[in-house]
Enzyme design. Structure first.
Site, PDB file in Angstrom:
ATOM      1  N   PRO A  31      -9.069  -0.416  -7.487  1.00 49.74           N
ATOM      2  CG  PRO A  31      -7.260  -1.131  -8.827  1.00 49.74           C
ATOM      3  CD  PRO A  31      -8.833  -1.455  -8.288  1.00 49.74           C
ATOM      4  CB  ALA A  65      -1.214  -1.163  -9.017  1.00 45.70           C
ATOM      5  CD  GLN A 108      -4.624  -2.648  -9.783  1.00 48.64           C
ATOM      6  OE1 GLN A 108      -4.011  -1.991 -10.017  1.00 48.64           O
ATOM      7  NE2 GLN A 108      -5.485  -2.165 -11.579  1.00 48.64           N
ATOM      8  CE1 TYR A 178       0.993   3.332 -15.518  1.00 47.14           C
ATOM      9  CE2 TYR A 178      -1.089   2.346 -14.587  1.00 47.14           C
ATOM     10  CZ  TYR A 178      -0.389   3.364 -14.859  1.00 47.14           C
ATOM     11  OH  TYR A 178      -0.731   4.161 -13.963  1.00 47.14           O
ATOM     12  NE  ARG A 322     -11.914   9.754  -8.142  1.00 42.64           N
ATOM     13  CZ  ARG A 322     -12.363  10.165  -9.245  1.00 42.64           C
ATOM     14  NH1 ARG A 322     -11.879  11.392  -9.073  1.00 42.64           N
ATOM     15  NH2 ARG A 322     -13.133   9.813 -10.169  1.00 42.64           N
TER      16      ARG A 322
HETATM   17  C1  LIG Z   1      -5.456   8.079  -5.266  1.00 41.66           C
HETATM   18  C2  LIG Z   1      -6.034   6.804  -6.242  1.00 41.66           C
HETATM   19  C3  LIG Z   1      -4.991   5.611  -6.716  1.00 41.66           C
HETATM   20  C4  LIG Z   1      -5.060   5.207  -7.832  1.00 41.66           C
HETATM   21  N1  LIG Z   1      -4.098   4.144  -7.747  1.00 41.66           N
HETATM   22  C5  LIG Z   1      -4.698   2.483  -8.391  1.00 41.66           C
HETATM   23  C6  LIG Z   1      -4.301   1.212  -8.728  1.00 41.66           C
HETATM   24  O1  LIG Z   1      -3.394   1.285  -8.130  1.00 41.66           O
HETATM   25  N2  LIG Z   1      -4.587   0.973 -10.233  1.00 41.66           N
HETATM   26  C7  LIG Z   1      -5.620   1.024 -10.790  1.00 41.66           C
HETATM   27  O2  LIG Z   1      -5.964   0.475 -11.752  1.00 41.66           O
HETATM   28  N3  LIG Z   1      -6.205   2.000 -10.477  1.00 41.66           N
HETATM   29  C8  LIG Z   1      -5.619   3.175  -9.462  1.00 41.66           C
HETATM   30  N4  LIG Z   1      -6.600   3.926  -9.486  1.00 41.66           N
HETATM   31  C9  LIG Z   1      -7.929   4.040 -10.296  1.00 41.66           C
HETATM   32  C10 LIG Z   1      -8.977   3.808  -8.894  1.00 41.66           C
HETATM   33  O3  LIG Z   1      -8.831   2.530  -9.866  1.00 41.66           O
HETATM   34  C11 LIG Z   1     -10.991   4.447 -10.361  1.00 41.66           C
HETATM   35  O4  LIG Z   1     -10.163   3.624 -11.532  1.00 41.66           O
HETATM   36  C12 LIG Z   1     -10.802   6.000 -10.213  1.00 41.66           C
HETATM   37  O5  LIG Z   1     -10.449   6.741  -8.966  1.00 41.66           O
HETATM   38  C13 LIG Z   1     -12.013   6.094 -10.612  1.00 41.66           C
HETATM   39  O6  LIG Z   1     -12.514   5.731 -10.011  1.00 41.66           O
HETATM   40  P1  LIG Z   1     -13.191   6.512  -8.764  1.00 41.66           P
HETATM   41  O7  LIG Z   1     -13.701   7.227  -9.396  1.00 41.66           O
HETATM   42  O8  LIG Z   1     -14.305   5.699  -8.378  1.00 41.66           O
HETATM   43  O9  LIG Z   1     -12.424   6.960  -7.700  1.00 41.66           O
HETATM   44  C14 LIG Z   1      -6.535   4.999  -8.265  1.00 41.66           C
HETATM   45  C15 LIG Z   1      -6.943   6.618  -8.286  1.00 41.66           C
HETATM   46  C16 LIG Z   1      -6.608   7.157  -7.444  1.00 41.66           C
HETATM   47  C17 LIG Z   1      -8.148   8.426  -7.126  1.00 41.66           C
HETATM   48  S1  SF4 Z   2     -12.983  14.906  -2.396  1.00 45.33           S
HETATM   49 FE1  SF4 Z   2     -10.848  14.990  -3.855  1.00 45.33          FE
HETATM   50  S2  SF4 Z   2      -9.758  14.273  -3.178  1.00 45.33           S
HETATM   51 FE2  SF4 Z   2     -11.339  13.483  -1.943  1.00 45.33          FE
HETATM   52  S3  SF4 Z   2     -11.002  11.074  -3.271  1.00 45.33           S
HETATM   53 FE3  SF4 Z   2     -12.304  13.232  -3.982  1.00 45.33          FE
HETATM   54  S4  SF4 Z   2     -11.224  13.841  -5.730  1.00 45.33           S
HETATM   55 FE4  SF4 Z   2      -9.716  12.796  -4.143  1.00 45.33          FE
END
Ligand SMILES: Cc1cc2nc3c(=O)[nH]c(=O)nc-3n(C[C@H](O)[C@H](O)[C@H](O)COP(=O)(O)O)c2cc1C
Ligand code: SF4
Length: 651
Positions: A31, A65, A108, A178, A322
């Site tokens: 999410p 979320a 979510q 949360y 990301r």
């Molecule tokens: C822009 C953004 C918004 C996010 N919003 C949520 C969210 O709404 N709910 C949630 O559980 N995690 C949220 N996260 C966390 C992501 O689900 C994830 O756990 C976190 O980015 C780490 O994973 P990654 O390294 O693959 O980005 C958000 C992350 C980002 C970057």
């Molecule tokens: S490159 Fe930077 S801005 Fe793009 S998703 Fe990754 S952390 Fe976020």
């Protein structure tokens, strides 16, 4: 879709059953809210964002979320409001768009509890206990039985709304501190009644939410649960606690999957300085203890890493957020065996976490602009032209890539002996070497294209162009300002010296002063970090009232820990007056008082100016000239790539 057997990542691309749904692979989009939301409803841009990633081949999409009741909605209404009937048609369109691309979709749902996020609510914050969040100034209202029952019913109602709008399931956001997490955690639940007092009573709120959703949606609707295996906060949940929660859920109130993460608000989106696959080990522990289908996430940076975690039994499926912001086509590239063509997320958290006003990405200007014809789906050039791009930093490389893809004849000139520009210095900051992944990626892409790269060639006037060009793109970057010997004294070093040459070994008292210019960005704090790592005891002085004010929240905390471990001290609202002979004199900008500190090394942030000849030199010779990136005004990577993209799709 590539069959799993012939995929380079056979486990990742093998189907899996979650609840009553079979997913086409084990790739989950975690999410992440896009903020492309108006009046609580996803916009067409938000829908296009999800649709494009589903088209690439994601197995399961978990949407960002959505809030379950008005008392946790934001005044700006930038979070999706699943409780509001008026929002349901847009939710149904989004679910249909995703499912039409072959992905399953789970929504979510969240109650933020004491975390106000932006302090913009028309309602008091609610929480199990009236303990102020460290991130917000005011304490929440302690929920009574009526509040609790109302919020449980709200979770069930939002789940039913997701079911009615064609979703495959719902995920309870029980992580990141949360409301559900606040009930689970001893740090935030200090009650001594039916809803708190010991671990079993702290779990009751979660159990009742699970039961209410099952009652309202039945067994065939996927029900997932996201948990922070370790809250990474004082007195918070740690892995043994979460393990007991996962076991109790599996035994008494089973869900269809667990999604495992680490951290609470302000610390759960791990930046480039944090280890890869951060939550994989914890996910493995919860998976083994509970027997539930388990999704591991956080800094899975490549399909190979995901495949390895599946092979090690740490998870049944792998989640990415990301990675898919940075490259919408991630899954298709992995499936085609083109993992080396994936545009990497470099973990800066600078743009995707700013929500200004919606999701952006430093490396992918297309993210959040999927429907913008000026960005998405660029067309071949009507008439191929000879384009000379001057400057081989990220802006020049990106402009060269897109212009060549469009059929132009591109020559990229770089004055030094390698590509990357000033971004190489950003990658020299401790813990940030992985920023080079972007430069490596752009170099690989350029090698695949008919772009001529000319190194060691400084272009300063039209005659310098070996071959005549029709169009010139100046991407010459920025240069650091020089030190002022009158003001700074002879022993003072500029910030760039440390990033370019490395930190010197400590001498004399071993004390160093780093003077910021108030920008509060990595250029100064990275230097301080490098000096701390070299063994200096640093004092950081800044005219700003804030420490590291321009560094994203999720990077500030680990940065300050790294600096703090080396004993770094801070002098906010102060400026360097004079330095020399082992001392530095600071002046307070508020009281005017002067302060002398020991400093055998003084490093000053001097700022940057546009570099290169400037467009006038070329335009007076009758050439079409464009400027992009730091040579227009020194800024960040995201602006450099954005401007490169915006120009190259139309030139
Ligand atoms: C822009 C953004 C918004 C996010 N919003 C949520 C969210 O709404 N709910 C949630 O559980 N995690 C949220 N996260 C966390 C992501 O689900 C994830 O756990 C976190 O980015 C780490 O994973 P990654 O390294 O693959 O980005 C958000 C992350 C980002 C970057
Ligand atoms: S490159 Fe930077 S801005 Fe793009 S998703 Fe990754 S952390 Fe976020």
């Amino acid at each position: 879709m590539t069959p799993a057997g012939s995929s380079p990542f056979p486990r990742l691309f093998s189907p899996i059953e979650i609840g009553s749904v079979t997913l086409r692979n084990r790739i989950v989009m975690l999410p992440h809210g896009t903020s492309m939301v108006v009046d609580g409803a996803p916009t067409d841009d938000d829908i296009a964002y999800y649709e494009e990633r589903a088209r690439s081949g994601v197995g399961l999409m978990i949407t960002g979320a959505a809030v379950v009741s008005p008392d946790t909605a934001r005044r700006g209404r930038k979070l999706i409001e699943t409780y509001d009937e008026r929002v349901l048609p847009a939710l149904a369109r989004r679910a249909a768009a995703v499912r039409a691309q072959g992905a399953a979709i789970v929504g979510q749902i969240i109650h933020l509890g004491r975390e106000s996020i932006g302090m913009e609510s028309d309602y008091p914050l609610l929480a199990p206990s009236p303990i102020r969040s460290p991130r917000d100034p005011f304490p929440p209202h302690e929920m009574d039985d009526t509040d609790i029952r109302r919020v449980i019913a709200a979770f069930a109602r939002s789940a039913a709304n997701l079911q009615a709008t064609g979703h495959d399931g719902v995920e309870i956001h029980g992580a990141h501190g949360y409301l559900v997490g606040q009930f689970l955690s001893p740090a935030t639940n200090r009650r001594d009644d039916g809803w708190g007092g010991d671990p079993a009573r702290r779990m009751r709120f979660l159990f009742e939410v699970i039961d209410a959703i099952r009652t309202s949606c039945g067994q065939d609707f996927i029900l997932g649960l996201r948990l922070s295996a370790d809250e990474e906060q004082a007195d918070g949940l740690e892995l043994p606690d979460t393990r007991r929660i996962a076991e109790a859920v599996a035994r008494d109130h089973p869900v269809d999957y667990l999604s495992v993460t680490l951290g609470t608000r302000g610390g759960y989106v791990k930046d480039v300085t944090q280890p890869e696959a951060t939550a994989a080990r914890a996910a493995g522990v919860l998976r083994a203890a509970s027997g539930l289908v388990t999704i591991a996430g956080q800094r899975f940076t490549s399909p190979a890493l995901a495949e390895a975690a599946l092979a090690d039994g740490q998870a049944d499926a792998i989640g990415f957020a990301r990675a898919f912001v940075a490259d919408a086509d991630w899954v298709a590239k992995a499936a085609r065996g083109e993992a080396d063509r994936i545009r990497p997320c470099i973990g800066l958290n600078q743009d995707c976490r700013a929500f200004a006003p919606h999701l952006h990405c430093a490396v992918n200007p297309l993210a959040g602009r999927e429907r913008d014809p000026a960005f998405a789906g660029f067309l071949p050039a009507a008439e191929p032209r000879r384009i000379a791009i001057v400057g081989g930093g990220p802006a020049g490389m990106e402009a060269a890539r897109i212009a060549a893809l469009r059929g132009h004849l591109v020559t990229l000139y770089e004055a030094s002996d390698g590509l990357g520009g000033q971004f190489l210095y950003a990658a020299a900051i401790p813990g940030r070497a992985d920023l080079l992944n972007l430069i490596d990626h752009l170099q690989r892409e350029l090698r695949r294209l008919p772009v001529e790269v000319v190194l060691d060639r400084r272009i300063e006037q039209p005659d310098d162009l070996a071959e005549q060009a029709d169009t010139i793109v100046l991407a010459t970057g920025a240069v650091p300002h020089l030190l002022d010997p009158d003001r700074h004294g002879s022993g003072v070093r500029a910030w760039i010296d440390i990033l370019r040459d490395g930190a010197p070994a400590p001498h004399g008292s071993g004390q160093a002063l780093v003077q910021d210019d108030g920008s509060g960005f990595w250029w100064t704090y990275g230097v301080a970090n490098a000096l701390v790592d070299a063994g200096w005891q640093v004092t950081l002085s800044t005219p700003s009232a804030t420490i590291a004010g321009a560094i994203p929240a999720e990077s500030v905390a680990p940065l300050l820990v790294r600096l703090g471990t080396g004993g770094t001290r801070y002098e906010p609202l102060s400026e360097l007056l004079h330095a020399g002979e082992g001392i530095a004199d600071l002046i307070s900008l508020t009281s005017g008082a002067e302060k002398r500190i020991e400093a055998d090394l003084v490093v000053v942030q001097t700022g940057r100016s546009p570099a290169g000849p400037g467009p006038g030199v070329f335009s007076t010779a009758g050439l079409e000239v464009h400027t992009i990136g730091d040579c227009v005004a020194p800024r960040r990577l995201s602006q450099a790539l954005f401007e490169a993209h915006r120009l190259a799709v139309r030139v």
